[in-house]
Design a protein around this motif. Structure first.
Motif, PDB file in Angstrom:
ATOM      1  N   VAL A 103       0.850  -1.190   0.000  1.00  0.00           N
ATOM      2  CA  VAL A 103       0.000   0.000   0.000  1.00  0.00           C
ATOM      3  C   VAL A 103       0.888   1.242   0.000  1.00  0.00           C
ATOM      4  N   ASP A 104       0.344   2.339  -0.505  1.00  0.00           N
ATOM      5  CA  ASP A 104       1.073   3.598  -0.582  1.00  0.00           C
ATOM      6  C   ASP A 104       0.490   4.685   0.308  1.00  0.00           C
ATOM      7  N   SER A 105      -0.663   4.437   0.905  1.00  0.00           N
ATOM      8  CA  SER A 105      -1.271   5.463   1.751  1.00  0.00           C
ATOM      9  C   SER A 105      -2.157   4.794   2.801  1.00  0.00           C
ATOM     10  N   LEU A 106      -2.553   5.605   3.761  1.00  0.00           N
ATOM     11  CA  LEU A 106      -3.428   5.122   4.829  1.00  0.00           C
ATOM     12  C   LEU A 106      -4.794   4.730   4.280  1.00  0.00           C
ATOM     13  N   GLU A 107      -5.272   5.454   3.281  1.00  0.00           N
ATOM     14  CA  GLU A 107      -6.583   5.146   2.693  1.00  0.00           C
ATOM     15  C   GLU A 107      -6.562   3.779   2.003  1.00  0.00           C
ATOM     16  N   GLU A 108      -5.471   3.482   1.332  1.00  0.00           N
ATOM     17  CA  GLU A 108      -5.357   2.162   0.690  1.00  0.00           C
ATOM     18  C   GLU A 108      -5.314   1.058   1.731  1.00  0.00           C
ATOM     19  N   LEU A 109      -4.605   1.311   2.822  1.00  0.00           N
ATOM     20  CA  LEU A 109      -4.476   0.296   3.871  1.00  0.00           C
ATOM     21  C   LEU A 109      -5.813   0.003   4.522  1.00  0.00           C
ATOM     22  N   GLU A 110      -6.592   1.038   4.811  1.00  0.00           N
ATOM     23  CA  GLU A 110      -7.880   0.833   5.464  1.00  0.00           C
ATOM     24  C   GLU A 110      -8.876   0.133   4.550  1.00  0.00           C
ATOM     25  N   GLY A 111      -8.772   0.363   3.260  1.00  0.00           N
ATOM     26  CA  GLY A 111      -9.720  -0.253   2.348  1.00  0.00           C
ATOM     27  C   GLY A 111      -9.250  -1.576   1.769  1.00  0.00           C
ATOM     28  N   GLU A 112      -8.048  -1.994   2.093  1.00  0.00           N
ATOM     29  CA  GLU A 112      -7.465  -3.166   1.440  1.00  0.00           C
ATOM     30  C   GLU A 112      -8.019  -4.489   1.953  1.00  0.00           C
ATOM     31  N   PHE A 113      -8.092  -4.670   3.226  1.00  0.00           N
ATOM     32  CA  PHE A 113      -8.575  -5.952   3.744  1.00  0.00           C
ATOM     33  C   PHE A 113      -9.289  -5.757   5.067  1.00  0.00           C
ATOM     34  N   ASP A 114     -10.210  -6.638   5.346  1.00  0.00           N
ATOM     35  CA  ASP A 114     -10.891  -6.647   6.632  1.00  0.00           C
ATOM     36  C   ASP A 114     -11.012  -8.084   7.120  1.00  0.00           C
TER      37      ASP A 114
END
Length: 138
Positions: free
Chosen positions: A58-69
């Motif tokens: 990931v390159d940003s916090l937004e990508e990290l939060e939306g990447e997996f749950d």
């Protein structure tokens, strides 16, 4: 008396053409048919998988939060029954404006598939570490 002139390169008159062609055909057929066909002894039994590596970049916090749950991870565990070892790697890239400062962080966890709940908790902690990295990178 008539004299016969034999040309040493003429194969027709001396009967050598038949002998040369016969030897040539015999040689080609022996070489062609003497090739051994290799049969592979393929075992068509069960396929055994040893490990599965999951890498998320990931390159940003937004990508990290939306990447997996947690639901995605649970579904993934239901589908990967054949693997013995599972590793999960998170790579967090910090995109900076300058070309000289490139920061990144990577964390990898490995576990057997047997302890599903523990591994999911570790992945959630890994996500929290990534969130802390992006929140505190300045």
């Amino acid at each position: 008396m008539k004299s016969q002139n034999y040309d040493c390169f003429s194969l027709k008159k001396s009967g050598m053409l038949k002998k040369v062609l016969t030897c040539l055909v015999l040689f080609v057929s022996i070489v062609g048919f003497s090739q051994v066909k290799k049969t592979a002894n393929l075992h068509t039994g069960e396929i055994e998988y040893n490990s599965l590596d999951i890498i998320i970049t990931v390159d940003s916090l937004e990508e990290l939060e939306g990447e997996f749950d947690a639901n995605d991870i649970e579904e993934l565990f239901d589908e990967i029954e054949g693997f013995k070892m599972i590793s999960f790697k998170l790579i967090c890239n910090a995109v900076e404006n300058s070309r000289e400062h490139k920061n990144s962080m990577s964390i990898k966890i490995e576990n057997t598939k047997d302890d599903k709940d523990y591994f999911i908790k570790r992945i959630q902690k890994l996500k929290k570490v990534g969130v802390n990295y992006y929140n505190n990178k300045d």
